[in-house]
Motif scaffolding. Structure first.
Motif, PDB file in Angstrom:
ATOM      1  N   ALA A  89       0.703  -1.167   0.004  1.00  0.00           N
ATOM      2  CA  ALA A  89       0.418   0.028   0.195  1.00  0.00           C
ATOM      3  C   ALA A  89       1.024   1.300   0.151  1.00  0.00           C
ATOM      4  N   LEU A  90       2.051   0.943  -0.557  1.00  0.00           N
ATOM      5  CA  LEU A  90       3.112   2.223  -0.994  1.00  0.00           C
ATOM      6  C   LEU A  90       2.851   2.767  -1.492  1.00  0.00           C
ATOM      7  N   ALA A  91       2.595   2.300  -2.377  1.00  0.00           N
ATOM      8  CA  ALA A  91       1.903   2.919  -4.495  1.00  0.00           C
ATOM      9  C   ALA A  91       0.319   2.256  -4.419  1.00  0.00           C
ATOM     10  N   ALA A  92      -0.262   2.907  -5.563  1.00  0.00           N
ATOM     11  CA  ALA A  92      -1.558   3.018  -6.234  1.00  0.00           C
ATOM     12  C   ALA A  92      -1.782   3.981  -7.465  1.00  0.00           C
ATOM     13  N   HIS A  93      -2.691   2.738  -7.782  1.00  0.00           N
ATOM     14  CA  HIS A  93      -2.673   3.024  -9.110  1.00  0.00           C
ATOM     15  C   HIS A  93      -4.077   4.079  -9.527  1.00  0.00           C
ATOM     16  N   SER A  94      -3.469   5.359 -10.752  1.00  0.00           N
ATOM     17  CA  SER A  94      -4.395   6.733  -9.984  1.00  0.00           C
ATOM     18  C   SER A  94      -4.952   6.622 -11.478  1.00  0.00           C
ATOM     19  N   GLY A  95      -5.067   6.083 -11.997  1.00  0.00           N
ATOM     20  CA  GLY A  95      -5.352   6.666 -13.713  1.00  0.00           C
ATOM     21  C   GLY A  95      -4.827   5.557 -14.549  1.00  0.00           C
ATOM     22  N   THR A  96      -4.899   6.654 -15.881  1.00  0.00           N
ATOM     23  CA  THR A  96      -4.316   6.324 -17.027  1.00  0.00           C
ATOM     24  C   THR A  96      -3.987   7.210 -17.817  1.00  0.00           C
ATOM     25  N   ALA A  97      -2.787   7.487 -19.144  1.00  0.00           N
ATOM     26  CA  ALA A  97      -2.292   8.638 -19.814  1.00  0.00           C
ATOM     27  C   ALA A  97      -2.081   7.810 -20.933  1.00  0.00           C
ATOM     28  N   SER A  98      -2.446   8.696 -22.396  1.00  0.00           N
ATOM     29  CA  SER A  98      -1.946   8.483 -23.598  1.00  0.00           C
ATOM     30  C   SER A  98      -0.879   9.205 -23.796  1.00  0.00           C
ATOM     31  N   GLY A  99      -0.071   7.947 -24.539  1.00  0.00           N
ATOM     32  CA  GLY A  99       1.439   8.556 -24.779  1.00  0.00           C
ATOM     33  C   GLY A  99       1.108   9.012 -26.532  1.00  0.00           C
ATOM     34  N   ALA A 100       2.855   9.452 -27.159  1.00  0.00           N
ATOM     35  CA  ALA A 100       2.418   9.584 -28.210  1.00  0.00           C
ATOM     36  C   ALA A 100       1.900   9.404 -29.508  1.00  0.00           C
ATOM     37  N   THR A 101       2.186   7.770 -29.268  1.00  0.00           N
ATOM     38  CA  THR A 101       1.996   7.016 -30.285  1.00  0.00           C
ATOM     39  C   THR A 101      -0.234   6.464 -29.772  1.00  0.00           C
ATOM     40  N   GLY A 102      -0.525   7.413 -28.233  1.00  0.00           N
ATOM     41  CA  GLY A 102      -1.991   6.389 -28.638  1.00  0.00           C
ATOM     42  C   GLY A 102      -2.108   5.167 -27.793  1.00  0.00           C
ATOM     43  N   ARG A 103      -0.619   4.949 -27.308  1.00  0.00           N
ATOM     44  CA  ARG A 103      -1.173   4.149 -26.312  1.00  0.00           C
ATOM     45  C   ARG A 103      -0.998   4.868 -24.552  1.00  0.00           C
ATOM     46  N   SER A 104      -1.970   3.449 -24.213  1.00  0.00           N
ATOM     47  CA  SER A 104      -2.343   4.601 -22.788  1.00  0.00           C
ATOM     48  C   SER A 104      -1.411   3.485 -22.002  1.00  0.00           C
ATOM     49  N   ALA A 105      -1.106   4.903 -20.980  1.00  0.00           N
ATOM     50  CA  ALA A 105      -0.638   3.764 -19.432  1.00  0.00           C
ATOM     51  C   ALA A 105      -0.383   3.788 -18.713  1.00  0.00           C
TER      52      ALA A 105
END
Length: 373
Positions: A47-63
């Motif tokens: 519980a020291l890190a948590a998922h906070s959504g996604t971000a789209s990169g320059a190639t259109g792929r999400s991370a």
């Protein structure tokens, strides 16, 4: 905390960034993507890190984007100032979670109120207390405390409000303010400078190569100890320079020379500077004399350190009306040195203490040998 070396490195990068994707964490930590994936999984489990959504990169792929988790906890910064206490609670990414201000006598209550306002069940990782004093080790070596009676009683009164078992670190208040000006204020982009605080007392924060210089006794910058007066007919007295330049002496000199024709005598530095700013002749002369005195102190600083920049701070020193006079006296006596007013004013010390507290909190989580700031 029992974390792998890679998880510690990734946690430190995530705390510094606030939010980050796995590729960003890999780049920041200098680790391979598979190693970072394993480290992130380890941090999520704890519980020291948590998922906070996604971000789209320059190639259109999400991370996937990650942030600090609830178990990362919080830190506390306390400025035990000469007149008031300022307290801040922050997460380990530096986000302000709670803040409070009280009188010096209300230090313990102010700390309790801020602690009560922090997220429930967030572990307190570290406390940094800024004091107007040199700090030293307890006789048994168990911790730090103010070295003299200047700050000892108020520190002891405040300490009863702190949870047991939490690491408490003391730092000189001027050093904290210097760090704040380095990272967030008037000295950004300058790796070497002097932060000269003028208020009830005087002090100097020395930054060299981006680091605060503390000295062998933790007393670097204690300019109150400069010999004063120093001539054939008078012997230097203990901290006489601080007595001469401090605000009480300024107001005493004001009362001595003020005439009935000048109007009501100002009983605070704020009122004196306000009158000077309005063109009041007597007030202007007093401010000019005070600026010259500070300029002579700045010249002593420049003669030893050649810092290139002196930031004027403190309740009196941060007033921009002093800058021209300080510049002129410094130019007359010493090397070319830039002089500016502090940008953070009254909040500088607690801002710097919070930065140190965050670094110490990360150190507590990762088990690092030393915190960087």
């Amino acid at each position: 905390m029992d974390l792998s070396e890679s998880a510690r490195a990734v946690f430190a990068v995530l705390a510094a960034a606030g939010t980050a994707t796995r590729p960003q964490l890999a780049a920041g930590a200098g680790l391979s993507k598979p190693t970072v994936s394993a480290a992130v999984a380890e941090l999520e489990t704890a519980a020291l890190a948590a998922h906070s959504g996604t971000a789209s990169g320059a190639t259109g792929r999400s991370a996937a984007v990650y942030r600090l988790g609830p178990a990362s906890g919080a830190v506390l910064a306390v400025d035990l100032g000469p007149a008031q206490t300022q307290v801040r609670g922050c997460s380990l990414d530096g986000t302000l979670l709670a803040a409070g201000t009280g009188t010096r006598a209300e230090a313990a209550d102010t700390v309790r109120k801020v602690l009560d306002a922090l997220p429930v069940n967030a572990p307190l990782r570290a406390v940094v207390v800024a004091v107007g004093d040199v700090t030293t080790r307890d006789r048994d070596g168990s911790g730090m405390r103010p070295a003299t009676a200047k700050a000892g009683p108020v520190f002891d009164a405040m300490a009863v409000a702190l949870p047991p078992g939490v690491p408490v670190h003391l730092e000189n208040n001027v050093n904290c303010a210097a760090l704040a000006e380095l990272h967030e204020g008037a000295a950004r982009g300058r790796q070497t400078f002097g932060y000269l605080r003028i208020g009830v007392g005087i002090g100097l924060g020395i930054v060299v190569g981006g680091q605060v210089l503390r000295g062998a006794n933790g007393a670097a910058g204690e300019v109150a100890r400069l010999p004063y007066p120093w001539d054939e007919n008078r012997e230097p007295r203990h901290e006489a320079l601080e007595e001469h330049i401090g605000v009480r002496s300024l107001l005493h000199r004001t009362a001595e020379v003020w005439q009935d024709a000048d109007g009501p005598c100002p009983d605070t530095a704020e009122r004196l500077f306000a009158l000077a700013g309005q063109g009041h002749a007597a007030a202007g002369a007093l401010v000019g004399r005070h600026a010259a005195d500070i300029g002579r102190l700045a010249a002593a600083v420049a003669a030893v350190l050649d810092p290139g920049l002196i930031v004027l701070g403190g309740a009196v020193g941060s007033n921009p009306q002093l800058v021209p006079g300080v510049r002129a006296e410094l130019a007359r006596l010493s090397w070319p040195t830039e002089v500016v007013s502090a940008a953070l004013a009254d909040s500088g010390t607690v801002v710097g203490a919070a930065r140190l507290a965050v670094a110490r909190g990360i150190q507590t989580v990762t088990g690092a040998l030393q915190a960087k700031h």
